[in-house]
Write a protein that holds these residues in place. Structure first.
Motif, PDB file in Angstrom:
ATOM      1  N   ALA A 126       0.659  -1.353  -0.202  1.00  0.00           N
ATOM      2  CA  ALA A 126      -0.365   0.087   0.392  1.00  0.00           C
ATOM      3  C   ALA A 126       0.692   1.262   0.491  1.00  0.00           C
ATOM      4  CB  ALA A 126      -0.824  -0.051   1.349  1.00  0.00           C
ATOM      5  N   PHE A 127       0.342   1.985   0.059  1.00  0.00           N
ATOM      6  CA  PHE A 127       1.053   3.510  -0.336  1.00  0.00           C
ATOM      7  C   PHE A 127       0.656   4.240   0.701  1.00  0.00           C
ATOM      8  CE2 PHE A 127       1.150   3.300  -4.011  1.00  0.00           C
ATOM      9  CZ  PHE A 127       2.412   3.876  -4.736  1.00  0.00           C
ATOM     10  N   GLU A 128       2.044   4.625   2.307  1.00  0.00           N
ATOM     11  CA  GLU A 128       1.720   5.525   2.911  1.00  0.00           C
ATOM     12  C   GLU A 128       1.806   6.433   3.000  1.00  0.00           C
ATOM     13  OE1 GLU A 128       2.661   2.506   6.541  1.00  0.00           O
ATOM     14  OE2 GLU A 128       4.279   2.368   5.887  1.00  0.00           O
ATOM     15  N   PRO A 129       0.955   8.049   3.859  1.00  0.00           N
ATOM     16  CA  PRO A 129       1.715   8.479   3.640  1.00  0.00           C
ATOM     17  C   PRO A 129       2.168   8.990   4.481  1.00  0.00           C
ATOM     18  CG  PRO A 129      -0.841   8.771   4.364  1.00  0.00           C
ATOM     19  CD  PRO A 129      -0.122   7.586   4.647  1.00  0.00           C
ATOM     20  N   ALA A 130       3.665  10.323   3.790  1.00  0.00           N
ATOM     21  CA  ALA A 130       4.884  10.797   4.486  1.00  0.00           C
ATOM     22  C   ALA A 130       4.849  11.942   4.773  1.00  0.00           C
ATOM     23  CB  ALA A 130       5.757   9.669   3.580  1.00  0.00           C
ATOM     24  N   SER A 131       5.553  12.506   5.451  1.00  0.00           N
ATOM     25  CA  SER A 131       5.555  13.687   5.392  1.00  0.00           C
ATOM     26  C   SER A 131       6.992  14.464   4.262  1.00  0.00           C
ATOM     27  CB  SER A 131       6.477  14.321   7.318  1.00  0.00           C
ATOM     28  OG  SER A 131       5.362  13.419   7.927  1.00  0.00           O
ATOM     29  N   PRO A 132       6.253  15.552   3.945  1.00  0.00           N
ATOM     30  CA  PRO A 132       7.317  16.017   3.006  1.00  0.00           C
ATOM     31  C   PRO A 132       8.704  16.563   3.876  1.00  0.00           C
ATOM     32  CG  PRO A 132       5.957  17.966   3.509  1.00  0.00           C
ATOM     33  CD  PRO A 132       5.478  17.097   4.219  1.00  0.00           C
ATOM     34  N   PRO A 133       9.791  16.311   2.717  1.00  0.00           N
ATOM     35  CA  PRO A 133      10.831  16.781   2.971  1.00  0.00           C
ATOM     36  C   PRO A 133      11.145  18.379   4.454  1.00  0.00           C
ATOM     37  CG  PRO A 133      11.191  16.282   0.858  1.00  0.00           C
ATOM     38  CD  PRO A 133       9.639  16.363   1.380  1.00  0.00           C
ATOM     39  N   ALA A 134      11.546  18.421   5.463  1.00  0.00           N
ATOM     40  CA  ALA A 134      11.383  19.844   6.094  1.00  0.00           C
ATOM     41  C   ALA A 134      10.280  20.345   5.796  1.00  0.00           C
ATOM     42  CB  ALA A 134      12.904  21.235   5.434  1.00  0.00           C
ATOM     43  N   GLY A 135       9.352  20.010   5.816  1.00  0.00           N
ATOM     44  CA  GLY A 135       7.940  20.715   6.093  1.00  0.00           C
ATOM     45  C   GLY A 135       7.430  21.503   5.207  1.00  0.00           C
ATOM     46  N   GLU A 136       8.290  21.485   4.060  1.00  0.00           N
ATOM     47  CA  GLU A 136       8.125  22.374   2.617  1.00  0.00           C
ATOM     48  C   GLU A 136       7.338  22.013   1.864  1.00  0.00           C
ATOM     49  OE1 GLU A 136      11.831  23.439   1.219  1.00  0.00           O
ATOM     50  OE2 GLU A 136      12.646  23.820   2.933  1.00  0.00           O
ATOM     51  N   ASN A 137       6.674  22.878   0.889  1.00  0.00           N
ATOM     52  CA  ASN A 137       5.604  22.186  -0.227  1.00  0.00           C
ATOM     53  C   ASN A 137       5.951  21.342  -0.891  1.00  0.00           C
ATOM     54  OD1 ASN A 137       3.409  23.374   1.133  1.00  0.00           O
ATOM     55  ND2 ASN A 137       4.269  25.922   0.696  1.00  0.00           N
ATOM     56  N   VAL A 138       5.920  20.640  -1.243  1.00  0.00           N
ATOM     57  CA  VAL A 138       6.476  19.280  -2.612  1.00  0.00           C
ATOM     58  C   VAL A 138       5.284  20.293  -4.080  1.00  0.00           C
ATOM     59  CG1 VAL A 138       6.689  17.335  -4.089  1.00  0.00           C
ATOM     60  CG2 VAL A 138       6.956  17.274  -1.755  1.00  0.00           C
ATOM     61  N   ILE A 139       6.823  20.205  -5.276  1.00  0.00           N
ATOM     62  CA  ILE A 139       5.762  20.998  -6.388  1.00  0.00           C
ATOM     63  C   ILE A 139       5.949  19.801  -7.120  1.00  0.00           C
ATOM     64  CG2 ILE A 139       6.100  23.044  -5.700  1.00  0.00           C
ATOM     65  CD1 ILE A 139       8.576  23.576  -7.632  1.00  0.00           C
ATOM     66  N   ALA A 140       7.447  19.327  -6.747  1.00  0.00           N
ATOM     67  CA  ALA A 140       7.444  18.130  -7.507  1.00  0.00           C
ATOM     68  C   ALA A 140       8.143  16.899  -7.901  1.00  0.00           C
ATOM     69  CB  ALA A 140       8.442  18.481  -9.347  1.00  0.00           C
ATOM     70  N   LEU A 141       8.307  15.390  -8.114  1.00  0.00           N
ATOM     71  CA  LEU A 141       8.522  14.456  -7.794  1.00  0.00           C
ATOM     72  C   LEU A 141       9.776  14.142  -9.034  1.00  0.00           C
ATOM     73  CD1 LEU A 141       6.348  12.359  -5.415  1.00  0.00           C
ATOM     74  CD2 LEU A 141       8.325  13.830  -4.499  1.00  0.00           C
ATOM     75  N   ARG A 142      10.779  13.147  -8.536  1.00  0.00           N
ATOM     76  CA  ARG A 142      11.659  12.824 -10.120  1.00  0.00           C
ATOM     77  C   ARG A 142      12.194  11.721  -9.642  1.00  0.00           C
ATOM     78  NH1 ARG A 142      12.392  11.418 -14.358  1.00  0.00           N
ATOM     79  NH2 ARG A 142      13.565  10.787 -15.614  1.00  0.00           N
ATOM     80  N   GLY A 143      12.048  10.629 -10.194  1.00  0.00           N
ATOM     81  CA  GLY A 143      13.017   9.380  -9.401  1.00  0.00           C
ATOM     82  C   GLY A 143      13.822   8.985 -11.190  1.00  0.00           C
ATOM     83  N   GLY A 144      14.628   7.706 -11.327  1.00  0.00           N
ATOM     84  CA  GLY A 144      15.525   6.923 -12.063  1.00  0.00           C
ATOM     85  C   GLY A 144      16.036   6.037 -11.664  1.00  0.00           C
ATOM     86  N   PRO A 145      17.423   5.500 -11.694  1.00  0.00           N
ATOM     87  CA  PRO A 145      18.138   4.606 -11.698  1.00  0.00           C
ATOM     88  C   PRO A 145      18.628   4.680 -10.526  1.00  0.00           C
ATOM     89  CG  PRO A 145      18.010   5.428 -13.600  1.00  0.00           C
ATOM     90  CD  PRO A 145      16.811   5.766 -13.439  1.00  0.00           C
ATOM     91  N   ALA A 146      19.148   6.226 -10.105  1.00  0.00           N
ATOM     92  CA  ALA A 146      19.823   6.834  -8.649  1.00  0.00           C
ATOM     93  C   ALA A 146      18.957   7.328  -7.626  1.00  0.00           C
ATOM     94  CB  ALA A 146      20.893   7.884  -9.335  1.00  0.00           C
ATOM     95  N   GLY A 147      17.962   6.449  -7.319  1.00  0.00           N
ATOM     96  CA  GLY A 147      16.811   7.713  -6.378  1.00  0.00           C
ATOM     97  C   GLY A 147      16.043   8.642  -6.554  1.00  0.00           C
ATOM     98  N   VAL A 148      14.974   8.260  -5.635  1.00  0.00           N
ATOM     99  CA  VAL A 148      14.724   9.594  -6.007  1.00  0.00           C
ATOM    100  C   VAL A 148      14.889  10.914  -5.538  1.00  0.00           C
ATOM    101  CG1 VAL A 148      11.507  10.261  -5.248  1.00  0.00           C
ATOM    102  CG2 VAL A 148      12.172   8.031  -5.614  1.00  0.00           C
ATOM    103  N   TRP A 149      14.288  12.138  -6.075  1.00  0.00           N
ATOM    104  CA  TRP A 149      14.452  13.424  -5.598  1.00  0.00           C
ATOM    105  C   TRP A 149      13.131  14.471  -5.863  1.00  0.00           C
ATOM    106  CZ3 TRP A 149      19.398  16.408  -6.266  1.00  0.00           C
ATOM    107  CH2 TRP A 149      20.517  15.319  -6.220  1.00  0.00           C
ATOM    108  N   ALA A 150      12.989  15.034  -4.824  1.00  0.00           N
ATOM    109  CA  ALA A 150      11.811  15.976  -4.642  1.00  0.00           C
ATOM    110  C   ALA A 150      12.437  17.828  -4.484  1.00  0.00           C
ATOM    111  CB  ALA A 150      11.370  16.318  -3.236  1.00  0.00           C
TER     112      ALA A 150
END
Length: 355
Positions: A136-160
């Protein structure tokens, strides 16, 4: 895998009318085939795709959107923002997983997978951020409590990419937590991030948001992450909204493809070569490179239709996957060269893969 970030998610949902393009379809379309989707409620749309492996191809969007207007150009009398769509192709069929804590209408606008993690972001209030735990997908807190505007993934991991108090920040997933990656001063606003390896990550954007602040027009910027810090790379010298870098797709050490709204750019380690987009291009909506390093783009042509093109042997080739089809985005399965595409056929969402 490569796909562009969208600062306004609604922009990723817009522009889906089909109009025939002037270029002739390329023979590359012969290798593509449609992958049947599970049942989705009417007016469904797909907004994002991630291809992690042959049995981990993710799609995200929404279904059941309703806007009934008895008279054109008036507000909706009956309106529903619909329900979220998240599905995973396991190599044989599409699987659905619970979205824990979801109590909203709306879409899943952002999807990122890499480094053994899969993240989604969306909701009507743009507040639902969740990580896949295997069932399942579990809710998570955003980085440093900031507003996420984009997520990016790839072979080397996830970036926000996050936004707070008028400034943007970039975070990477490392050892199960978010770690801030300080950006060069010139790269204040990030449009795309592509992590080819943990020590070969590229980010593109510009110095100013939109059309500039205080009368100062934005200047394109690009930076390289070596695993510990960013280094600014000389960008092409033009400025303005048509020159800012929107997409990036590294091929290998010192070789990178990038795109502005209307042009494809190639970096050979020392200089840029600019290639005008396909004739009539009003915007480049997506950019990836295939296993051979050939760039593929999804373009928008006036007034709004999308077209799929690849740049090979010094020329653009149009690739029409099916009659009445519109491609919205692309993905490549790392290490295999297998390509996937999503969009629509007629008024229904559609997914294809290069077999």
């Amino acid at each position: 895998m490569k796909r562009a970030l969208s600062r306004a998610a609604a922009a990723g949902a817009a522009a889906v009318l089909a109009v025939s393009l002037t270029a002739q379809p390329a023979s590359a379309a012969d290798t593509w085939r449609k992958v049947d989707l599970p049942f989705l409620w009417p007016t469904a749309r797909l907004y994002k795709m991630e291809a992690v492996a042959s049995d981990q191809v993710w799609i995200a969007g929404r279904q059941g959107y309703i806007c009934w207007q008895p008279v054109p150009l008036v507000p909706c009398v009956v309106h529903s923002h619909g329900n979220p769509v998240v599905r995973r192709w396991d190599g044989a069929r599409w699987r659905e997983y619970p979205l824990l804590g979801w109590n909203d209408q709306g879409a899943i606008w952002q999807l990122a997978a890499g480094g053994g993690e899969t993240w989604i972001y969306g909701g009507f209030d743009w507040k639902y951020l969740a990580k896949f735990n295997g069932w399942a997908f579990e809710p998570a807190s955003p980085p440093a409590g900031e507003n996420v505007i984009a997520l990016r993934g790839g072979p080397a991991g996830v970036w926000a990419v996050t936004h707070k108090s008028g400034a943007e920040s970039l975070y990477r997933r490392a050892n199960g937590s978010w770690t801030r990656a300080e950006l060069p001063a010139a790269l204040r606003y990030v449009n795309d991030v592509e992590a080819r390896t943990p020590t070969d990550v590229w980010a593109v954007g510009q110095t100013q948001p939109g059309r500039g602040v205080g009368g100062v027009r934005e200047v394109p910027a690009i930076a390289h992450w070596d695993g510990s810090s960013w280094t600014s790379i000389p960008a092409h010298t033009e400025s303005g909204s048509d020159a800012r870098l929107l997409h990036v797709a590294p091929v290998g050490p010192g070789e990178v493809w990038a795109a502005t709204a209307r042009s494809l750019l190639h970096w050979n380690g020392t200089s840029w070569t600019e290639i005008p987009g396909p004739p009539g291009t009003a915007g480049i909506h997506d950019l990836i490179t295939d296993d051979a390093g050939t760039p593929w783009v999804v373009t928008q042509r006036a007034p709004t239709p999308f077209g799929l093109f690849r740049y090979a042997d010094g020329a653009w080739e149009e690739v029409e996957l099916a009659p009445d089809s519109v491609v919205s985005g692309l993905a490549v399965v790392p290490g295999t060269g297998a390509m996937w595409a999503f969009g629509r056929t007629g008024s229904s969402p559609a997914v294809w893969r290069d077999s």
